[in-house]
Design a protein around this motif. Sequence first.
Motif, mmCIF file in Angstrom:
data_model
loop_
_atom_site.group_PDB
_atom_site.id
_atom_site.type_symbol
_atom_site.label_atom_id
_atom_site.label_comp_id
_atom_site.label_asym_id
_atom_site.label_seq_id
_atom_site.Cartn_x
_atom_site.Cartn_y
_atom_site.Cartn_z
ATOM 1 N N GLY A 173 3.279 10.804 -7.014
ATOM 2 C CA GLY A 173 4.167 11.403 -7.995
ATOM 3 C C GLY A 173 5.610 10.950 -7.963
ATOM 4 O O GLY A 173 6.407 11.348 -8.806
ATOM 5 N N TYR A 174 5.967 10.133 -6.987
ATOM 6 C CA TYR A 174 7.341 9.627 -6.935
ATOM 7 C C TYR A 174 7.514 8.499 -7.951
ATOM 8 O O TYR A 174 6.565 7.784 -8.258
ATOM 9 N N SER A 200 2.102 18.511 -1.125
ATOM 10 C CA SER A 200 1.555 18.372 -2.469
ATOM 11 C C SER A 200 2.269 17.234 -3.198
ATOM 12 O O SER A 200 3.416 16.930 -2.898
ATOM 13 N N PRO A 201 1.602 16.639 -4.179
ATOM 14 C CA PRO A 201 2.285 15.636 -5.002
ATOM 15 C C PRO A 201 3.544 16.211 -5.638
ATOM 16 O O PRO A 201 3.600 17.410 -5.940
ATOM 17 N N VAL A 202 4.537 15.350 -5.814
ATOM 18 C CA VAL A 202 5.783 15.794 -6.441
ATOM 19 C C VAL A 202 5.637 15.737 -7.958
ATOM 20 O O VAL A 202 4.715 15.107 -8.475
ATOM 21 N N GLY A 242 0.802 -1.221 0.000
ATOM 22 C CA GLY A 242 0.000 0.000 0.000
ATOM 23 C C GLY A 242 0.832 1.266 0.000
ATOM 24 O O GLY A 242 0.503 2.239 -0.692
ATOM 25 N N VAL A 243 1.918 1.281 0.760
ATOM 26 C CA VAL A 243 2.770 2.467 0.810
ATOM 27 C C VAL A 243 3.473 2.672 -0.532
ATOM 28 O O VAL A 243 3.549 3.796 -1.025
ATOM 29 N N ALA A 244 3.966 1.600 -1.143
ATOM 30 C CA ALA A 244 4.598 1.728 -2.457
ATOM 31 C C ALA A 244 3.612 2.315 -3.461
ATOM 32 O O ALA A 244 3.951 3.235 -4.225
ATOM 33 N N ARG A 245 2.391 1.801 -3.455
ATOM 34 C CA ARG A 245 1.352 2.310 -4.368
ATOM 35 C C ARG A 245 1.038 3.781 -4.053
ATOM 36 O O ARG A 245 0.924 4.612 -4.947
ATOM 37 N N PHE A 246 0.909 4.111 -2.766
ATOM 38 C CA PHE A 246 0.627 5.494 -2.359
ATOM 39 C C PHE A 246 1.719 6.442 -2.858
ATOM 40 O O PHE A 246 1.424 7.506 -3.417
#
Length: 146
Positions: A45-46, A143-145, A36-40
């Motif tokens: 944006g990473y 904010s998203p990167v 879940g963290v990898a997907r998040f």
Amino acid sequence: MNHDRYDDALIADWLGKVRTIAVVGASPKPERASHGVARFLARHGYKVFAVNPGQAGRDIAGLPTYARLADVPEPIDMVDVFRAPEYLDSVVTEALALSPRPGLIWGQLGVRDDAAAARAEAGGIAVIMDRCPAIEIPRLRLSPVG
């Protein structure tokens, strides 16, 4: 560095400047936190790479998966560690062998080894431990990167 407490500004600064993240210990099981963290992180944006020797060449959370950090085909800014604390030292060893070295090793919740952190920091790699970027990003309203 004292790893008992981190300033919000330090965490926000790191999460704002990293672009590529290797998630060590990423699981193919959707119910696992590492999945879940990898997907998040990817959705935020990473550029994320999963690292799991038993899953190399497969897909985890829609991400390419590699056996070792050295197999990731581009420079890594942050290594996010989902392994038991006793394995953090070996992850530090892998990270120190990379060229260029990642700027940050992030130990997930419960992942803390002060001696391994000191070794990483002596090699020029910053360390944050016992925190989760998927918690910190919304908490700090980042904010998203991209």
